[in-house]
Each structure stands twice: as C-alpha cells, then as structure tokens.
Design an enzyme around this catalytic site. Structure first.
Site, PDB file in Angstrom:
ATOM      1  N   TYR A  27       0.809  -1.159   0.003  1.00 22.31           N
ATOM      2  CA  TYR A  27      -0.146   0.071   0.118  1.00 22.31           C
ATOM      3  C   TYR A  27       0.812   1.268   0.137  1.00 22.31           C
ATOM      4  CZ  TYR A  27      -4.311   2.618   0.618  1.00 22.31           C
ATOM      5  OH  TYR A  27      -5.352   3.711   0.312  1.00 22.31           O
ATOM      6  N   LYS A  35     -20.908 -19.318 -10.907  1.00 20.89           N
ATOM      7  CA  LYS A  35     -20.104 -18.919 -12.241  1.00 20.89           C
ATOM      8  C   LYS A  35     -18.609 -18.524 -11.776  1.00 20.89           C
ATOM      9  CE  LYS A  35     -20.837 -19.168 -16.613  1.00 20.89           C
ATOM     10  NZ  LYS A  35     -22.044 -18.877 -17.729  1.00 20.89           N
TER      11      LYS A  35
END
Length: 406
Positions: free
Chosen positions: A39, A94
């Site tokens: 970060y 999915k």
C-alpha cells in the site's frame, strides 16, 4: 427438486463463510516493509506507471486474470426475472467454475438496472479494471443489444455465455453427431424450439459453420418463425423462412435435427417418429428436457440423443466452453471474442471428443471404456486436456484474426 435437495443446497451455501467465493492475498504481508510495498507509499510507483501507460495495468495489477461476471437478474436459470440480488448465488457459482476449471479470478457484480441503457453504462464505466466481461442471465432481446454495444465500446472481451457458450457446445456436439449419422450440416434440416438468446445464437453459429439458413426452422411460442409473420423482432426476422409449416409438428416432419432450448415435454413421440432416418435430438431444457431420453430411445432406435443433464450420456454443458474460452482470450490479451474464436472453440471441442479418452476420465465416471460414438459426442467436463486444447485454439484464432495484443 426435492425438499431434501433444496435443504441441502441451502445448508451448503450458508456454511461459514457464507457464499462460495472469497478473496485471497497474493503477495507477502508479514512485515512492515511488505505493507509499505503493498500500500502506501509503495503503490505510488505502479500508479504513476499505469497513468503514463495503461497497458502496464496488465503487469502491475490482477487485471489480466480477472473477469467480471455481471447480470441484471432478468433471466436467472429457469426462474425468470428474480432481480439482481437474488441472482448472486448463480454469479458466485459461475465464479467457482471459472476458478476451478481455468484458474481465472472473478468478481461477481449484480446490477439493479431497469433499462438496458443504464446497465450498459454501468458496465462500461467499471470495465477498465477487468481483463474480460462475462454477461450472464440477461433476458432476450435486450441481451443482444447489450452485448453488441458493450463489445463495440470496450477493448476487452465481452461474452454472453447464455448465447455463445450454449451455441458453441451445441455446435460441437452436432458436428460430431452428424458425422456419426452420415449427414452433412449444409444439407441437414434443423428444427430449433426456443428463439431466445441461446436459440438465436446457436442458429447464427451453425450458419457460420455451413448450415443453410433455408433449412433452419425456428419455433417460438406462436409456432414456426416464417416469412408471413408480422410479429417478429429484428433478431427473429433473420431466421424467418418461406414455408407452409406452422406448428412444431409440421416442422419436425422429415427433420434431421431437433434442438430444444425451451421447456419440458414439447417433442412428442409422434413428432420424433416423423423425423428423418437417423435423427439427432438435443433436448437441452434443464432439468426437464423437451423429451425424456427413455421415451426417445423407446420411440427410435436409430437416434443420437443429448441433454443438458449430467445423468445421461452426451451432456451439453457450458462449462466445456466459457472457462477455457476466456483462458485463451486472456492469455493473449484479446480485445474481443470474435466469430473466428467461437468457430475455433467448436472445432477444438469436437476434435477432442474423437481422441482416445484418458484413464483419469474413465476413473472419474466409473467407466471401463468410453469412445467416440452415439453415446460420446462431447468431451466430459473433467477431461484434463480441455485446459490445453481449447485455450490454445482460442489464442491462435485471436492472433490470426488480429485481435490479440500478445
């Protein structure tokens, strides 16, 4: 489905953590230095690089292996317009298949959009962070416009699996079934019940493969789609034929192929008896096919039969297609999934079914033998060769047709 099965399904989904997908971290995070790189301030370096060259997002982020599975919830399985939120278990499912079969990461996104324009704009505005877009469970005819406009607007693959996934697997199975029955696609009379997304896309792909449009008889709720009807949308109008046939029974007389993408028990024994010698029946409505295989085989002993179910031979299953199609497209950073890639997938799947079956597949299904023939016209979903064969064919077609970045 039985109450017992439904209860098992609910318990399966509510096991902690709830749902079927989670996110995992791919880089070290054990030290302060790791966090500084992950970060702030470390992220500033790739941010600046991508700002100067957007293609570097493929190098410095997960974009290249990330697909958005997106729906508006208007045509969910056989449940209809249940809404965006209710479709989330399907979209997560999915994602499971993408990851399990092709190691592709997925964010499922459910868009509450009453109008196609709102849906299109929403998808277009978030598409930059993804390597591809898989549209799912969107009702016809809006699904055609949505896919077309997004494909034109974006420079990443946009693929509506309910259209093209079904079309590819159906076409691959049909190519092989016709070969076994000694028939030619260019001469075959084909009846398709169901003129929605899957039906229209399947017929479009068969024409691309060499079927004669005059030999395609599509049937919707009002009967045969013929040239005298004045109630056809632009997508059905393409397949309006000049014929005296009006009913499904009329169309089936002398037909070589029946493709069902509609609902249960629509093809009667009488209709099947009226078909040509050595007929091919793809009864793909799930879970209840247009004709039960037991009835079909009792009626004709010269047919080849396929369904959408896993408990009968010749399952037409979309999982044979979409994970591997996207794998091949992502591997070459394709800008789109075009007709050439769809055709390549058909031939790759059809060809694979003609090869000797690996022992691992026989073990998975508890079989001693399995070979190309009336009861084996498509590879099984657990065939380990799929991940090599289909993506390679897709990647090569993308390169040959000029849509690959790599």
């Amino acid at each position: 489905m039985s109450k017992d099965f439904n209860q098992r399904a609910l318990e399966y989904h509510e096991q902690q953590p709830a749902g079927k997908l989670a996110i995992h971290i791919t880089k070290p995070t054990a030290t302060q230095d790791d966090l500084s790189l992950a970060y702030s301030p470390g992220v500033a370096a790739p941010v600046r690089a991508i700002a100067e060259d957007p293609e570097l997002a493929y190098r410095y982020t997960g974009k290249g292996n990330l697909v958005a599975v997106i729906t508006d919830g208007t045509a969910v399985l056989g449940l209809g317009n249940v809404g965006a939120l209710a479709s989330k278990p399907v979209m997560e499912g999915k994602g499971v298949l993408f990851k399990a079969f092709a190691n592709i990461d997925v964010f499922d996104i459910e868009v509450d959009a009453a109008q196609p324009e709102d849906f299109i704009n929403t998808v277009a505005r978030i598409a930059g962070g993804f390597g591809g877009i898989n549209l799912e469970d969107i009702a016809a005819p809006h699904c055609f416009e949505i896919e077309r406009r997004l494909s034109e607007r974006l420079d990443i693959p946009v693929f509506h699996d309910d259209q093209h996934g079904t079309a590819i697997i159906t076409a691959a199975g049909l190519v092989n079934a016709l070969e076994i029955q000694g028939k030619k696609l260019s001469e075959a009379k084909i009846v398709c019940v169901g003129a929605g997304a899957a039906g229209i896309a399947s017929m479009q792909l068969l024409v691309r493969l060499g079927a004669a449009k005059k030999n395609l008889f599509m049937v919707d709720r009002k009967g045969v789609i013929h040239s005298q009807r004045d109630d056809l949308n632009e997508y059905k109008q393409i397949f309006a034929v000049d014929t005296d046939a009006r009913s499904l029974a009329d169309a089936c007389a002398g037909a070589d192929v029946f493709i069902g993408l509609s609902g249960p028990d629509l093809l009667t024994a009488e209709m099947l008896r009226s078909m040509a010698p050595k007929p091919i029946v793809f009864a793909l409505s799930n879970p209840d096919p247009e004709i039960r295989p037991e009835l079909a085989h009792a009626t004709r002993d010269d047919l080849i039969m396929a369904t959408g179910r896993s408990d009968y031979p010749n399952q037409v299953n979309n999982v044979l297609g979409f994970p591997f199609i996207f794998r091949g497209a992502l591997d070459v950073r394709a800008r789109t999934i075009n007709d050439e890639m769809l055709v390549a997938a058909v031939h790759a799947l059809a060809g694979l079914a003609r090869e000797p079956v690996p022992q691992v597949v026989l073990d998975a299904y508890g079989l001693e033998t399995l070979e190309f023939g009336p009861n084996y016209i498509l590879p099984t979903p657990f065939d380990p060769r799929l991940i090599d064969t289909v993506p390679q064919a897709i990647s090569q077609a993308a390169r040959d047709s000029g849509v690959a970045r790599l």
